[in-house]
Motif scaffolding. Structure first.
Motif, PDB file in Angstrom:
ATOM      1  N   PRO A  58     -84.003 -85.477  -9.564  1.00 13.09           N
ATOM      2  CA  PRO A  58     -84.652 -86.342 -10.550  1.00 13.09           C
ATOM      3  C   PRO A  58     -86.099 -85.991 -10.860  1.00 13.09           C
ATOM      4  O   PRO A  58     -86.572 -86.211 -11.970  1.00 13.09           O
ATOM      5  CB  PRO A  58     -84.534 -87.735  -9.920  1.00 13.09           C
ATOM      6  N   GLY A  59     -86.828 -85.413  -9.900  1.00 16.66           N
ATOM      7  CA  GLY A  59     -88.221 -85.062 -10.123  1.00 16.66           C
ATOM      8  C   GLY A  59     -88.442 -83.615 -10.530  1.00 16.66           C
ATOM      9  O   GLY A  59     -89.559 -83.109 -10.472  1.00 16.66           O
ATOM     10  N   PHE A  60     -87.371 -82.928 -10.925  1.00 19.80           N
ATOM     11  CA  PHE A  60     -87.435 -81.515 -11.277  1.00 19.80           C
ATOM     12  C   PHE A  60     -88.400 -81.269 -12.432  1.00 19.80           C
ATOM     13  O   PHE A  60     -88.318 -81.908 -13.480  1.00 19.80           O
ATOM     14  CB  PHE A  60     -86.036 -81.032 -11.673  1.00 19.80           C
ATOM     15  N   THR A  61     -89.369 -80.358 -12.242  1.00 22.09           N
ATOM     16  CA  THR A  61     -90.311 -79.978 -13.295  1.00 22.09           C
ATOM     17  C   THR A  61     -90.525 -78.468 -13.243  1.00 22.09           C
ATOM     18  O   THR A  61     -90.104 -77.793 -12.292  1.00 22.09           O
ATOM     19  CB  THR A  61     -91.679 -80.665 -13.117  1.00 22.09           C
ATOM     20  N   GLU A  62     -91.222 -77.950 -14.247  1.00 23.83           N
ATOM     21  CA  GLU A  62     -91.541 -76.521 -14.257  1.00 23.83           C
ATOM     22  C   GLU A  62     -92.387 -76.148 -13.041  1.00 23.83           C
ATOM     23  O   GLU A  62     -92.265 -75.060 -12.491  1.00 23.83           O
ATOM     24  CB  GLU A  62     -92.287 -76.167 -15.547  1.00 23.83           C
ATOM     25  N   ALA A  63     -93.247 -77.059 -12.612  1.00 25.79           N
ATOM     26  CA  ALA A  63     -94.161 -76.765 -11.509  1.00 25.79           C
ATOM     27  C   ALA A  63     -93.479 -76.791 -10.144  1.00 25.79           C
ATOM     28  O   ALA A  63     -93.980 -76.209  -9.183  1.00 25.79           O
ATOM     29  CB  ALA A  63     -95.324 -77.753 -11.512  1.00 25.79           C
ATOM     30  N   GLN A  96     -82.844 -86.426  -4.234  1.00 25.67           N
ATOM     31  CA  GLN A  96     -84.200 -86.813  -3.865  1.00 25.67           C
ATOM     32  C   GLN A  96     -84.959 -87.386  -5.064  1.00 25.67           C
ATOM     33  O   GLN A  96     -85.188 -86.686  -6.046  1.00 25.67           O
ATOM     34  CB  GLN A  96     -84.958 -85.607  -3.306  1.00 25.67           C
ATOM     35  N   PHE A  97     -85.357 -88.633  -4.953  1.00 22.70           N
ATOM     36  CA  PHE A  97     -86.176 -89.252  -5.993  1.00 22.70           C
ATOM     37  C   PHE A  97     -87.661 -89.170  -5.658  1.00 22.70           C
ATOM     38  O   PHE A  97     -88.510 -89.283  -6.521  1.00 22.70           O
ATOM     39  CB  PHE A  97     -85.781 -90.728  -6.164  1.00 22.70           C
TER      40      PHE A  97
END
Length: 206
Positions: A54-59, A135-136
């Motif tokens: 859920p917290g997946f970002t480019e960074a 994982q949230f």
């Protein structure tokens, strides 16, 4: 490119193991070719899929990519290293350990996932990926692995009866982060594994 520095240090260490850069989808073809040309018979880059949560970002896209190393089923043993590591002595003796090995973390009974000695297992990889995808919160890969081993300590076992992971000597934690970009390996999307096969795996031979 931190992975180039790591691979150069591994080649100079004298290891006989196969070197496998794990490339996420964000790594372009050019870096892959550079890594392959370093030692065509020894360096075998492999493409891996993202592990999304859920917290997946480019960074943070590389956070759980290391768990794909458990999917290297063509090898008996694998040593996983973060791309910002630097090897100053041979690691092949680590292929002799009888269970999952990791350097200790900052807290008692905690581990660091920057270096892992593992036995490939598709089942364990899928379990860790599933845990990661759930994982949230801002949970690191080491905490996900610790949670898995707390519930299934037998999964750390290779061939013997010992359960639980092996705390490696602290000298293996000396991987100077100053050798990487300030943003670390997140920028290049590359992780690295050493793989061995067969009875001669202690010497890293195929």
């Amino acid at each position: 490119l931190p992975a180039v520095v790591l691979l150069m240090s591994l080649l100079r260490s004298g290891t006989d193991a196969q070197l496998i850069p794990l490339l996420t989808p964000r790594v372009s073809k050019q870096p892959e070719e550079i890594l392959r040309m370093m030692a065509p018979s020894r360096v075998k880059p492999r493409r891996i899929r993202d592990v999304r949560w859920p917290g997946f970002t480019e960074a943070t896209h590389c956070r759980y990519a290391r768990f794909r190393a458990f999917g290297l089923s063509g090898f008996d043993r694998v040593i996983y290293l973060d791309a910002d590591s630097f090897v100053v002595a041979p690691l092949d003796t680590l292929f002799k350990v009888d269970r999952l090995g990791a350097v200790p973390g900052a807290y008692p009974r905690s581990l660091s996932s920057s270096l892992l000695v593992l036995k490939p297992s598709i089942d364990m990889m899928e379990n860790l990926v599933t845990r990661s995808e759930a994982q949230f919160d801002d949970v690191g890969a080491a905490q996900v692995l610790e949670g898995h081993l707390d519930e299934r300590s037998e999964d750390a076992r290779f061939d013997g009866e010992t359960e639980g992971w092996l705390s490696l000597d602290a000298k293996y934690a000396l991987a100077p982060s100053m050798l990487s970009d300030p943003a670390g390996a997140k920028l290049d999307g590359i992780r690295t594994a050493l793989g061995t096969r067969g009875e001669r795996s202690a010497h890293g031979r195929a």
